[in-house]
Design an enzyme around this catalytic site. Structure first.
Site, mmCIF file in Angstrom:
data_model
loop_
_atom_site.group_PDB
_atom_site.id
_atom_site.type_symbol
_atom_site.label_atom_id
_atom_site.label_comp_id
_atom_site.label_asym_id
_atom_site.label_seq_id
_atom_site.Cartn_x
_atom_site.Cartn_y
_atom_site.Cartn_z
ATOM 1 N N GLN A 108 -4.349 -1.635 -3.237
ATOM 2 C CA GLN A 108 -4.393 -0.379 -2.468
ATOM 3 C C GLN A 108 -4.472 0.798 -3.435
ATOM 4 O O GLN A 108 -4.564 1.941 -3.008
ATOM 5 C CB GLN A 108 -3.126 -0.251 -1.619
ATOM 6 C CG GLN A 108 -2.939 -1.377 -0.621
ATOM 7 C CD GLN A 108 -1.506 -1.396 -0.071
ATOM 8 O OE1 GLN A 108 -1.204 -0.751 0.921
ATOM 9 N NE2 GLN A 108 -0.634 -2.125 -0.722
ATOM 10 N N ASN A 109 -4.395 0.525 -4.730
ATOM 11 C CA ASN A 109 -4.358 1.607 -5.723
ATOM 12 C C ASN A 109 -5.769 2.092 -6.062
ATOM 13 O O ASN A 109 -6.725 1.333 -5.979
ATOM 14 C CB ASN A 109 -3.640 1.140 -6.984
ATOM 15 C CG ASN A 109 -2.213 0.720 -6.681
ATOM 16 O OD1 ASN A 109 -1.686 1.057 -5.628
ATOM 17 N ND2 ASN A 109 -1.610 -0.024 -7.583
ATOM 18 N N VAL A 110 -5.836 3.346 -6.489
ATOM 19 C CA VAL A 110 -7.135 3.951 -6.804
ATOM 20 C C VAL A 110 -7.201 4.295 -8.293
ATOM 21 O O VAL A 110 -8.012 5.103 -8.719
ATOM 22 C CB VAL A 110 -7.376 5.216 -5.938
ATOM 23 C CG1 VAL A 110 -7.396 4.875 -4.456
ATOM 24 C CG2 VAL A 110 -6.316 6.311 -6.211
ATOM 25 N N HIS A 126 -8.653 0.656 -0.797
ATOM 26 C CA HIS A 126 -8.460 2.082 -0.499
ATOM 27 C C HIS A 126 -9.366 2.973 -1.350
ATOM 28 O O HIS A 126 -9.117 4.162 -1.490
ATOM 29 C CB HIS A 126 -6.983 2.475 -0.680
ATOM 30 C CG HIS A 126 -6.116 2.038 0.475
ATOM 31 N ND1 HIS A 126 -4.746 2.106 0.461
ATOM 32 C CD2 HIS A 126 -6.452 1.543 1.694
ATOM 33 C CE1 HIS A 126 -4.272 1.665 1.620
ATOM 34 N NE2 HIS A 126 -5.287 1.306 2.378
ATOM 35 N N GLY A 222 4.745 -4.484 -5.451
ATOM 36 C CA GLY A 222 4.881 -3.029 -5.444
ATOM 37 C C GLY A 222 4.283 -2.307 -4.254
ATOM 38 O O GLY A 222 3.688 -1.250 -4.421
ATOM 39 N N THR A 223 4.468 -2.869 -3.060
ATOM 40 C CA THR A 223 3.988 -2.152 -1.877
ATOM 41 C C THR A 223 5.056 -2.132 -0.793
ATOM 42 O O THR A 223 5.798 -3.107 -0.638
ATOM 43 C CB THR A 223 2.680 -2.751 -1.316
ATOM 44 O OG1 THR A 223 2.292 -2.007 -0.146
ATOM 45 C CG2 THR A 223 2.798 -4.223 -0.972
ATOM 46 N N SER A 224 5.109 -1.007 -0.047
ATOM 47 C CA SER A 224 6.046 -0.911 1.066
ATOM 48 C C SER A 224 5.545 -1.715 2.261
ATOM 49 O O SER A 224 6.291 -1.958 3.204
ATOM 50 C CB SER A 224 6.227 0.558 1.468
ATOM 51 O OG SER A 224 4.971 1.093 1.833
ATOM 52 N N ALA A 262 8.036 -4.502 -11.414
ATOM 53 C CA ALA A 262 6.876 -5.353 -11.703
ATOM 54 C C ALA A 262 6.717 -5.595 -13.203
ATOM 55 O O ALA A 262 6.409 -6.703 -13.631
ATOM 56 C CB ALA A 262 5.613 -4.699 -11.139
HETATM 57 P P1 OAD Z 1 4.509 3.049 -1.263
HETATM 58 O O1 OAD Z 1 4.935 4.271 -1.985
HETATM 59 O O2 OAD Z 1 4.523 3.079 0.217
HETATM 60 O O3 OAD Z 1 5.424 1.822 -1.723
HETATM 61 C C1 OAD Z 1 5.642 1.547 -3.083
HETATM 62 C C2 OAD Z 1 6.523 0.330 -3.207
HETATM 63 O O4 OAD Z 1 6.652 0.014 -4.584
HETATM 64 C C3 OAD Z 1 7.940 0.491 -2.648
HETATM 65 O O5 OAD Z 1 8.267 -0.653 -1.876
HETATM 66 C C4 OAD Z 1 8.800 0.560 -3.900
HETATM 67 O O6 OAD Z 1 10.079 -0.020 -3.708
HETATM 68 C C5 OAD Z 1 8.000 -0.297 -4.858
HETATM 69 N N1 OAD Z 1 8.234 -0.020 -6.286
HETATM 70 C C6 OAD Z 1 8.634 1.131 -6.890
HETATM 71 N N2 OAD Z 1 8.700 0.964 -8.234
HETATM 72 C C7 OAD Z 1 8.329 -0.308 -8.487
HETATM 73 C C8 OAD Z 1 8.169 -1.071 -9.679
HETATM 74 N N3 OAD Z 1 8.424 -0.561 -10.876
HETATM 75 N N4 OAD Z 1 7.758 -2.346 -9.549
HETATM 76 C C9 OAD Z 1 7.487 -2.891 -8.345
HETATM 77 N N5 OAD Z 1 7.616 -2.209 -7.196
HETATM 78 C C10 OAD Z 1 8.031 -0.942 -7.258
HETATM 79 O O7 OAD Z 1 3.064 2.659 -1.839
HETATM 80 P P2 OAD Z 1 1.973 1.690 -1.201
HETATM 81 O O8 OAD Z 1 2.602 0.544 -0.512
HETATM 82 O O9 OAD Z 1 0.973 1.405 -2.252
HETATM 83 O O10 OAD Z 1 -3.042 5.151 0.551
HETATM 84 O O11 OAD Z 1 1.323 2.646 -0.124
HETATM 85 C C11 OAD Z 1 0.198 2.209 0.591
HETATM 86 C C12 OAD Z 1 -0.795 3.320 0.751
HETATM 87 O O12 OAD Z 1 -0.145 4.476 1.272
HETATM 88 C C13 OAD Z 1 -1.425 3.795 -0.538
HETATM 89 O O13 OAD Z 1 -2.526 3.008 -0.914
HETATM 90 C C14 OAD Z 1 -1.837 5.191 -0.212
HETATM 91 C C15 OAD Z 1 -0.698 5.654 0.648
HETATM 92 O O14 OAD Z 1 -1.049 6.557 1.653
HETATM 93 C C16 OAD Z 1 -4.153 5.706 0.026
HETATM 94 O O15 OAD Z 1 -4.190 6.254 -1.048
HETATM 95 C C17 OAD Z 1 -5.345 5.568 0.865
#
Ligand code: OAD
Length: 283
Positions: A108-110, A126, A222-224, A262
């Site tokens: 999902q990362n850019v 994304h 690393g995704t919510s 991670a």
């Molecule tokens: P989120 O910010 O929603 O979630 C990030 C996740 O990473 C959380 O569960 C954190 O606990 C976890 N995290 C934080 N630090 C970490 C680490 N060092 N190692 C592993 N995990 C860690 O981000 P995404 O799930 O990527 O959309 O969000 C999804 C989408 O929402 C993104 O792609 C973006 C956003 O709107 C677009 O840009 C289109």
């Protein structure tokens, strides 16, 4: 058996692995996540900053705030390098390929950090910050990291001193173009990042779903898991029989959970998989 052993065994037994990654995998490269404490969407409202219409409106009404958002988004990505988590995923790809299997990354990362670490099959569902597209989504040009760094610098400078408005407009121009007179709902050009309400990037999304259906294991990092339809990837894989392994401080999916960062957990996990596979890494 510990969760780490169980996860390593599931990955070692898998012929096809898909990694499903989110902002957390890049956190240790200095890039903010979106929803964790102090994350992007806590500082900037997603309705305003995460939609084409919101961007077009900000361009006209509050360019200084838009410039600050862009600087905070682009600056860290421009300067980022892969961390041990990205590197471990590339090592895992090589190990799996050495056993005759395949690993792909659905991200999902850019930020292109998986590619920078060497991962060869990356589906950017994304989109990408590195490609500029017109209002119809046609590719216009590619920006490399040094160019993004110059843009972030220019955005920072433009927010200081007099005559801000015209200097900000000029600094933003490589990224975002003034909306056309006939269509104020869209910038003339912008990075090809998927925004809220838009369809996911193709053909990446189609390929990602196909690979999830065929996977023996899905490694979530690393995704919510809160953004749909992206977050259906682990569900699609699990429904088709894949084992689910998740790495991160919080848990979003059913399966084997390895809590932690991670950059710490993935190297441990991958070295355990290699150990179980006889330590053999593809040269
Ligand atoms: P989120 O910010 O929603 O979630 C990030 C996740 O990473 C959380 O569960 C954190 O606990 C976890 N995290 C934080 N630090 C970490 C680490 N060092 N190692 C592993 N995990 C860690 O981000 P995404 O799930 O990527 O959309 O969000 C999804 C989408 O929402 C993104 O792609 C973006 C956003 O709107 C677009 O840009 C289109």
């Amino acid at each position: 058996m510990t969760a780490l052993d169980e996860a390593a065994r599931a990955l070692k037994e898998a012929r096809r692995i898909v990694v499903f990654s989110g902002a957390g995998v890049s956190a240790e490269s200095g890039i903010d996540t979106f929803r964790t404490e102090g994350g992007f969407w806590q500082r900037y409202s997603p309705e305003e900053f995460g939609t084409p219409m919101g961007l077009a409106k900000l361009y006209a009404t509050d360019p200084a705030r838009l410039a600050r958002f862009l600087e905070e988004l682009v600056g860290p990505i421009a300067c980022a390098a892969p961390n041990p988590g990205h590197q471990a995923l590339f090592e895992l790809e090589r190990g799996v390929a050495g056993r005759g299997g395949a690993l792909s990354v659905i991200t999902q990362n850019v930020d292109e950090l998986h590619q920078a670490a060497g991962s060869s099959r990356v589906h950017e569902i994304h989109g990408s910050l590195f490609h500029i597209v017109d209002a119809e989504g046609r590719a216009l040009r590619r920006l490399e990291r040094p160019e993004l760094a110059r843009i972030a610098d220019a955005l920072a400078r433009a927010q200081r001193g007099p005559f801000k408005r015209s200097r900000i407009a000029r600094a933003m121009l490589p990224l975002i173009g003034l909306p056309r007179a006939g269509d104020l709902t869209q910038p003339r050009h912008r990075p090809s990042v998927v925004m809220f309400g838009e369809a996911l990037a193709e053909p990446a999304w189609q390929r990602a779903q196909d690979e999830a259906r065929r996977a023996d294991a899905v490694l979530v990092v690393g995704t919510s898991g809160l953004v749909y339809p992206a977050a259906t990837i682990p569900e699609i894989a699990a429904e088709a029989g894949a084992r689910v392994v998740e790495v991160g401080p919080e848990r979003a999916f059913e399966g084997i959970w390895l809590p932690g960062q991670a950059g710490v957990v993935l190297p441990e996990l991958v070295s355990r998989v290699q150990h179980l596979s006889g330590g053999a890494l593809n040269p």
